[in-house]
Motif scaffolding. Structure first.
Motif, short mmCIF file in Angstrom:
data_model
loop_
_atom_site.label_atom_id
_atom_site.label_comp_id
_atom_site.label_asym_id
_atom_site.label_seq_id
_atom_site.Cartn_x
_atom_site.Cartn_y
_atom_site.Cartn_z
N LYS A 145 7.87 -3.55 -3.47
CA LYS A 145 7.07 -3.44 -4.71
C LYS A 145 7.33 -2.17 -5.55
O LYS A 145 8.22 -2.17 -6.38
CB LYS A 145 5.60 -3.58 -4.38
CG LYS A 145 5.25 -5.01 -3.94
CD LYS A 145 3.76 -5.20 -3.89
CE LYS A 145 3.36 -6.57 -3.37
NZ LYS A 145 3.44 -7.64 -4.35
N GLY A 146 6.54 -1.11 -5.34
CA GLY A 146 6.61 0.07 -6.22
C GLY A 146 7.88 0.88 -6.12
O GLY A 146 8.16 1.72 -6.98
N LEU A 147 8.66 0.66 -5.08
CA LEU A 147 9.80 1.53 -4.80
C LEU A 147 10.88 1.49 -5.88
O LEU A 147 11.60 2.48 -6.07
CB LEU A 147 10.40 1.14 -3.43
CG LEU A 147 11.52 1.99 -2.86
CD1 LEU A 147 11.09 3.45 -2.68
CD2 LEU A 147 11.99 1.44 -1.50
N GLY A 148 11.02 0.38 -6.58
CA GLY A 148 12.11 0.26 -7.57
C GLY A 148 11.66 0.43 -9.01
O GLY A 148 12.45 0.18 -9.92
N GLY A 149 10.41 0.84 -9.22
CA GLY A 149 9.93 1.03 -10.60
C GLY A 149 10.11 -0.22 -11.46
O GLY A 149 10.26 -0.12 -12.68
N GLY A 150 10.13 -1.39 -10.85
CA GLY A 150 10.30 -2.65 -11.59
C GLY A 150 11.59 -3.37 -11.24
O GLY A 150 11.74 -4.56 -11.50
N VAL A 151 12.52 -2.66 -10.63
CA VAL A 151 13.78 -3.29 -10.19
C VAL A 151 13.59 -3.72 -8.73
O VAL A 151 12.99 -2.99 -7.94
CB VAL A 151 14.97 -2.30 -10.33
CG1 VAL A 151 16.22 -2.86 -9.69
CG2 VAL A 151 15.20 -1.99 -11.79
N GLY A 152 14.09 -4.91 -8.38
CA GLY A 152 13.89 -5.45 -7.03
C GLY A 152 14.55 -4.60 -5.95
O GLY A 152 15.74 -4.31 -6.02
N PHE A 200 2.60 9.17 -0.36
CA PHE A 200 3.80 8.34 -0.35
C PHE A 200 3.65 7.20 0.66
O PHE A 200 3.95 6.05 0.38
CB PHE A 200 5.04 9.18 -0.04
CG PHE A 200 6.29 8.35 0.09
CD1 PHE A 200 6.68 7.48 -0.93
CD2 PHE A 200 7.06 8.40 1.25
CE1 PHE A 200 7.81 6.67 -0.80
CE2 PHE A 200 8.19 7.61 1.38
CZ PHE A 200 8.56 6.74 0.35
N ILE A 201 3.18 7.57 1.87
CA ILE A 201 2.87 6.51 2.84
C ILE A 201 1.37 6.55 3.16
O ILE A 201 0.80 7.62 3.35
CB ILE A 201 3.70 6.64 4.16
CG1 ILE A 201 3.65 8.04 4.74
CG2 ILE A 201 5.12 6.17 3.96
CD1 ILE A 201 4.26 8.16 6.13
N THR A 202 0.78 5.36 3.23
CA THR A 202 -0.64 5.29 3.58
C THR A 202 -0.83 5.78 5.01
O THR A 202 -1.89 6.31 5.36
CB THR A 202 -1.15 3.84 3.40
OG1 THR A 202 -0.97 3.50 2.02
CG2 THR A 202 -2.61 3.71 3.72
N SER A 203 0.19 5.65 5.84
CA SER A 203 0.13 6.13 7.23
C SER A 203 -0.30 7.59 7.29
O SER A 203 -0.94 8.01 8.26
CB SER A 203 1.49 5.97 7.91
OG SER A 203 1.82 4.62 7.98
N LYS A 204 0.07 8.37 6.26
CA LYS A 204 -0.31 9.79 6.26
C LYS A 204 -1.84 9.92 6.21
O LYS A 204 -2.41 10.78 6.88
CB LYS A 204 0.34 10.49 5.07
CG LYS A 204 0.20 11.97 5.14
CD LYS A 204 1.07 12.69 4.16
CE LYS A 204 0.77 14.18 4.26
NZ LYS A 204 1.31 14.92 3.14
N LEU A 205 -2.48 9.07 5.43
CA LEU A 205 -3.95 9.11 5.34
C LEU A 205 -4.59 8.73 6.67
O LEU A 205 -5.74 9.04 6.92
CB LEU A 205 -4.45 8.14 4.25
CG LEU A 205 -4.03 8.43 2.81
CD1 LEU A 205 -4.46 7.29 1.90
CD2 LEU A 205 -4.65 9.73 2.34
N TYR A 206 -3.84 8.01 7.49
CA TYR A 206 -4.36 7.57 8.79
C TYR A 206 -3.93 8.47 9.94
O TYR A 206 -4.18 8.15 11.11
CB TYR A 206 -3.91 6.12 9.07
CG TYR A 206 -4.77 5.10 8.35
CD1 TYR A 206 -4.62 4.86 6.99
CD2 TYR A 206 -5.74 4.37 9.04
CE1 TYR A 206 -5.42 3.93 6.34
CE2 TYR A 206 -6.54 3.44 8.39
CZ TYR A 206 -6.37 3.22 7.05
OH TYR A 206 -7.17 2.31 6.41
N ASP A 207 -3.19 9.56 9.59
CA ASP A 207 -2.71 10.50 10.63
C ASP A 207 -1.88 9.82 11.69
O ASP A 207 -2.03 10.10 12.89
CB ASP A 207 -3.91 11.14 11.37
CG ASP A 207 -4.48 12.28 10.59
OD1 ASP A 207 -3.76 12.80 9.73
OD2 ASP A 207 -5.66 12.61 10.84
N CYS A 222 0.81 -1.23 0.00
CA CYS A 222 0.00 0.00 0.00
C CYS A 222 0.84 1.28 0.00
O CYS A 222 0.29 2.37 -0.16
CB CYS A 222 -0.98 0.00 1.19
SG CYS A 222 -0.19 0.17 2.80
N GLY A 223 2.17 1.14 0.13
CA GLY A 223 3.03 2.32 0.17
C GLY A 223 3.42 2.82 -1.22
O GLY A 223 2.93 2.34 -2.23
N VAL A 224 4.31 3.81 -1.24
CA VAL A 224 4.85 4.40 -2.48
C VAL A 224 3.70 4.89 -3.40
O VAL A 224 3.63 4.54 -4.58
CB VAL A 224 5.80 3.43 -3.21
CG1 VAL A 224 6.60 4.18 -4.27
CG2 VAL A 224 6.78 2.77 -2.24
#
Ligand SMILES: Cc1ncc(COP(=O)(O)O)c(C=O)c1O
Length: 387
Positions: A241-248, A224-231, A216-218
């Motif tokens: 996952k999404g952090l490397g744009g396809g690279v591990g 950027f972080i889902t935590s922000k939506l949760y205050d 759920c991040g990135v």
């Protein structure tokens, strides 16, 4: 076949991709609403990602963590900047590894911060935290704990509600690990007030809140972080996952610097290639968010999905999830596997989550045209299902 038999694969292989479209070995195009299970946040062959990879490959790909690695330092700084408070990052190669790091970090904290050692980590029912032995044990679903892999590690418990998690915090508990939106457990967003109550409770007792933002991040849910939506400001956040744009790549990010040299490590983690591409990915996603484009795309995708629910009331119960991490819950008796294979036949890629949710994790920059085409193909699949 020379591969271990670990995956039930669909009978298709892809050769090339462009934007949110994949092409199979015969040149047929598929609209991708799955992003390699939430990995290809910027789709395929994105110019900036290609440039970052080629530029880095011309210099060097890997040295070792026994030397300084500039892009690793830059990416750690960028992560802290985008989170909005000071953090310390350990880089690894996957989500499970990021969670392993979080577990070790919590155990060290539990062994050094209190008079009496604390070690127990509590998670939530329906969660998924990875496939290594420790992260399997942190995963709150009994089907992931078959006897064939026993004995498992000690020190993990899970409860089905946040209320029960709070009730069961005991003298051994050191941390609670949660996915704010459960990715494999049915695209279930946790309740904000309950999460805030849990965060408050843990803070009061000086225990750690770990948010597993591997899926759920990135920006997947819009921030950027889902935590922000949760205050909330978790003590530890994990990414992959999404952090490397396809690279591990994987990352375990902590408010406190708990480890000292020798406590943890990785040969490949944080190498030049993964972290320079990670940096390019984060900068591009941040720009997409800043100019409003990301939210527009997300709103449009959500509108399409609302329409799908409205039009196919016999199949779907409701839409759930946040931002671009979305699921359509099926009515009882609907065959999820059949819908997914009909979608594939109509050349649109969708995923399952849990036992009754059709999951959507499209690239965050998917074009209007691809979106429209993908939903037209999905409707064809749903019509065929109902025929
Ligand atoms: C929330 C969550 N945590 C951890 C993992 C494990 O990540 P990986 O497969 O990269 O080890 C996943 C993978 O789906 C995930 O969704």
């Amino acid at each position: 076949m020379y591969l271990m038999d670990t995956y039930a694969r669909f009978d298709v292989g892809f050769e090339r991709g462009e934007g949110a479209t994949l092409f199979d070995e015969d040149g047929n195009d598929y609209v991708d609403f799955a992003s390699g299970i939430g990995v290809n946040a910027l789709g395929y062959a994105h110019k900036k990602i290609v440039r970052a990879i080629t530029k880095q490959a011309k210099n060097l790909l890997h040295t070792s963590n026994i030397y300084h690695i500039k892009p690793q330092e830059r990416l750690a700084k960028e992560i802290s900047k985008q989170i909005g408070y000071k953090t310390y990052t350990f880089f690894c190669n996957s989500g499970a590894e990021a969670n392993e790091c979080a577990i070790k970090l919590a155990r060290k904290y539990g062994a050094t911060h209190f008079k009496e050692k604390k070690f127990e980590i509590i998670s939530l029912g329906n969660s998924f935290h990875g496939r290594t032995l420790a992260t399997l044990q942190a995963t709150g679903q009994d089907k992931f704990h078959p006897e064939i892999f026993a004995p498992y590690m000690e020190g993990f418990k899970f409860y089905s509600t946040i209320e029960d998690v709070i009730k069961n915090i005991n003298d051994n508990t050191v941390a609670v690990m949660i996915e704010l939106v459960q990715g494999e457990g049915g695209i279930k967003a946790l309740d904000k007030d309950e999460v805030k109550r849990l965060a408050k409770e843990l803070k009061k007792r000086e225990l750690l809140l770990i948010t597993d933002e591997v899926q759920c991040g990135v920006y997947r849910t819009g921030e950027f972080i889902t935590s922000k939506l949760y205050d909330i400001k978790p003590d530890v956040i994990t990414f992959a996952k999404g952090l490397g744009g396809g690279v591990g790549i994987g990352a375990c990010v902590s408010k406190k610097s708990i480890f000292t040299p020798g406590d943890h490590g990785s040969t490949f983690g944080g190498n030049f290639l993964a972290t320079s591409v990670g940096l390019a990915t984060l900068k591009e996603l941040k720009a997409l968010k800043k100019d409003g484009e990301m939210d527009k795309i997300s709103a449009e995708f959500n509108e399409h999905l609302d329409e799908v629910v409205k039009k196919n009331g016999k199949i779907f119960e409701q839409k759930q999830g946040l931002g671009m991490m979305l699921g359509l819950e099926l009515k009882d008796g609907i065959d999820l596997a059949k819908i997914i294979s009909l979608a594939l036949k109509n050349r649109v890629l969708v995923l399952r989550s849990g036992v009754k949710t059709l999951r959507f994790l499209p690239p965050l920059n998917i074009s209007k045209k691809e979106m429209k085409e993908g939903f037209a193909r999905l409707q064809k699949a749903l019509d065929e299902y109902q025929a």
